[in-house]
Design a protein around this motif. Sequence first.
Motif, PDB file in Angstrom:
ATOM      1  N   ALA A  58       0.814  -1.214   0.000  1.00  0.00           N
ATOM      2  CA  ALA A  58       0.000   0.000   0.000  1.00  0.00           C
ATOM      3  C   ALA A  58       0.851   1.268   0.000  1.00  0.00           C
ATOM      4  CB  ALA A  58      -0.930  -0.002   1.212  1.00  0.00           C
ATOM      5  N   VAL A  59       2.133   1.130   0.337  1.00  0.00           N
ATOM      6  CA  VAL A  59       3.037   2.287   0.362  1.00  0.00           C
ATOM      7  C   VAL A  59       4.293   1.951  -0.425  1.00  0.00           C
ATOM      8  CG1 VAL A  59       2.218   3.146   2.606  1.00  0.00           C
ATOM      9  CG2 VAL A  59       4.118   1.546   2.526  1.00  0.00           C
ATOM     10  N   ASN A  60       4.952   2.984  -0.932  1.00  0.00           N
ATOM     11  CA  ASN A  60       6.235   2.787  -1.599  1.00  0.00           C
ATOM     12  C   ASN A  60       7.356   2.848  -0.571  1.00  0.00           C
ATOM     13  OD1 ASN A  60       5.019   2.659  -4.078  1.00  0.00           O
ATOM     14  ND2 ASN A  60       5.930   4.536  -4.873  1.00  0.00           N
ATOM     15  N   PRO A  61       8.321   1.946  -0.668  1.00  0.00           N
ATOM     16  CA  PRO A  61       9.474   2.039   0.219  1.00  0.00           C
ATOM     17  C   PRO A  61      10.444   3.115  -0.255  1.00  0.00           C
ATOM     18  CG  PRO A  61       9.726   0.171  -1.247  1.00  0.00           C
ATOM     19  CD  PRO A  61       8.377   0.766  -1.531  1.00  0.00           C
ATOM     20  N   ASP A  62      11.255   3.597   0.674  1.00  0.00           N
ATOM     21  CA  ASP A  62      12.287   4.590   0.367  1.00  0.00           C
ATOM     22  C   ASP A  62      13.633   3.932   0.094  1.00  0.00           C
ATOM     23  OD1 ASP A  62      10.721   7.077   0.868  1.00  0.00           O
ATOM     24  OD2 ASP A  62      10.542   6.175   2.861  1.00  0.00           O
ATOM     25  N   VAL A  63      13.797   2.730   0.597  1.00  0.00           N
ATOM     26  CA  VAL A  63      15.061   2.005   0.447  1.00  0.00           C
ATOM     27  C   VAL A  63      14.773   0.514   0.589  1.00  0.00           C
ATOM     28  CG1 VAL A  63      15.654   2.163   2.914  1.00  0.00           C
ATOM     29  CG2 VAL A  63      17.485   1.908   1.239  1.00  0.00           C
ATOM     30  N   SER A  64      15.562  -0.290  -0.126  1.00  0.00           N
ATOM     31  CA  SER A  64      15.516  -1.741   0.046  1.00  0.00           C
ATOM     32  C   SER A  64      16.794  -2.172   0.741  1.00  0.00           C
ATOM     33  CB  SER A  64      15.433  -2.462  -1.306  1.00  0.00           C
ATOM     34  OG  SER A  64      14.167  -2.323  -1.875  1.00  0.00           O
ATOM     35  N   VAL A  85       4.483  -2.069   8.062  1.00  0.00           N
ATOM     36  CA  VAL A  85       3.492  -1.488   7.157  1.00  0.00           C
ATOM     37  C   VAL A  85       3.208  -2.370   5.934  1.00  0.00           C
ATOM     38  CG1 VAL A  85       3.890   0.882   7.912  1.00  0.00           C
ATOM     39  CG2 VAL A  85       5.223  -0.021   6.004  1.00  0.00           C
ATOM     40  N   HIS A  86       3.948  -3.459   5.790  1.00  0.00           N
ATOM     41  CA  HIS A  86       3.672  -4.484   4.772  1.00  0.00           C
ATOM     42  C   HIS A  86       4.144  -5.798   5.394  1.00  0.00           C
ATOM     43  CE1 HIS A  86       3.030  -6.206   0.799  1.00  0.00           C
ATOM     44  NE2 HIS A  86       4.250  -6.674   0.789  1.00  0.00           N
ATOM     45  N   PRO A  87       3.259  -6.779   5.505  1.00  0.00           N
ATOM     46  CA  PRO A  87       3.627  -8.019   6.195  1.00  0.00           C
ATOM     47  C   PRO A  87       4.646  -8.840   5.418  1.00  0.00           C
ATOM     48  CG  PRO A  87       1.520  -8.291   5.100  1.00  0.00           C
ATOM     49  CD  PRO A  87       1.910  -6.834   4.937  1.00  0.00           C
ATOM     50  N   LEU A  88       5.268  -9.774   6.107  1.00  0.00           N
ATOM     51  CA  LEU A  88       6.192 -10.700   5.458  1.00  0.00           C
ATOM     52  C   LEU A  88       5.434 -11.424   4.346  1.00  0.00           C
ATOM     53  CD1 LEU A  88       9.080 -11.820   5.579  1.00  0.00           C
ATOM     54  CD2 LEU A  88       8.189 -13.665   7.013  1.00  0.00           C
ATOM     55  N   THR A  89       5.938 -11.279   3.125  1.00  0.00           N
ATOM     56  CA  THR A  89       5.231 -11.776   1.942  1.00  0.00           C
ATOM     57  C   THR A  89       6.218 -12.422   0.979  1.00  0.00           C
ATOM     58  OG1 THR A  89       3.690  -9.899   2.133  1.00  0.00           O
ATOM     59  CG2 THR A  89       3.718 -11.068   0.027  1.00  0.00           C
ATOM     60  N   ASP A  90       5.838 -13.600   0.465  1.00  0.00           N
ATOM     61  CA  ASP A  90       6.587 -14.231  -0.626  1.00  0.00           C
ATOM     62  C   ASP A  90       6.026 -13.654  -1.919  1.00  0.00           C
ATOM     63  OD1 ASP A  90       8.116 -15.929   1.020  1.00  0.00           O
ATOM     64  OD2 ASP A  90       6.497 -17.407   1.076  1.00  0.00           O
ATOM     65  N   GLU A  91       6.794 -12.769  -2.551  1.00  0.00           N
ATOM     66  CA  GLU A  91       6.321 -12.073  -3.750  1.00  0.00           C
ATOM     67  C   GLU A  91       6.521 -12.951  -4.981  1.00  0.00           C
ATOM     68  OE1 GLU A  91       4.603  -9.558  -3.290  1.00  0.00           O
ATOM     69  OE2 GLU A  91       5.399  -8.347  -1.665  1.00  0.00           O
ATOM     70  N   THR A  96      11.206 -12.498  -0.816  1.00  0.00           N
ATOM     71  CA  THR A  96      10.422 -12.524   0.410  1.00  0.00           C
ATOM     72  C   THR A  96      10.761 -11.258   1.158  1.00  0.00           C
ATOM     73  OG1 THR A  96      10.484 -14.933   0.480  1.00  0.00           O
ATOM     74  CG2 THR A  96       9.940 -13.797   2.538  1.00  0.00           C
ATOM     75  N   ARG A  97       9.726 -10.485   1.561  1.00  0.00           N
ATOM     76  CA  ARG A  97      10.009  -9.169   2.130  1.00  0.00           C
ATOM     77  C   ARG A  97       8.919  -8.709   3.083  1.00  0.00           C
ATOM     78  NH1 ARG A  97       8.372  -4.642  -2.298  1.00  0.00           N
ATOM     79  NH2 ARG A  97       6.262  -5.363  -2.657  1.00  0.00           N
ATOM     80  N   PHE A  98       9.269  -7.693   3.866  1.00  0.00           N
ATOM     81  CA  PHE A  98       8.321  -6.943   4.685  1.00  0.00           C
ATOM     82  C   PHE A  98       8.797  -5.500   4.691  1.00  0.00           C
ATOM     83  CE2 PHE A  98      11.637  -7.824   7.745  1.00  0.00           C
ATOM     84  CZ  PHE A  98      11.667  -6.725   8.590  1.00  0.00           C
ATOM     85  N   PHE A  99       7.908  -4.580   5.083  1.00  0.00           N
ATOM     86  CA  PHE A  99       8.276  -3.169   5.214  1.00  0.00           C
ATOM     87  C   PHE A  99       8.051  -2.740   6.648  1.00  0.00           C
ATOM     88  CE2 PHE A  99       6.622  -1.682   0.730  1.00  0.00           C
ATOM     89  CZ  PHE A  99       7.391  -2.628   0.103  1.00  0.00           C
TER      90      PHE A  99
END
Length: 120
Positions: A58-64, A85-91, A96-99
């Motif tokens: 739902a939001v853009n990250p500023d850095v990975s 703000v973004h759950p652990l997700t297998d994209e 695999t990421r979270f924010f």
Amino acid sequence: MRVERVVPILTVTDVASAVETHRRVLGMSVVMDHGWIVTLADEAGRQLSVMTRDASAAVNPDVSVFVDDVGEALRQAIAAGAEIVHPLTDEPWGVTRFFYRDAGGSVINVGTHAEPSAPQ
């Protein structure tokens, strides 16, 4: 947990124009292109990403920040009281990421590349 790579992300309205500007000014080349996000790199592997809108968050990250153990990073973020703000997700693109949002309001994308499946 070990940090493996940090990539700043710029939110832009026109990815193609932003890519062309960074190619011409900085001499960077495209190393990943998903349409909505493009990552450029120089010959030494330093990277910069530009994106319009994140494909699943739902939001853009500023850095990975890519790490060797994203589960441990999530546990540390929760223990630190960071807002997830973004759950652990297998994209579907193999990450695999979270924010989390830091105290200054920046959104940090923490991820790891999925391990390729072993041949059956």
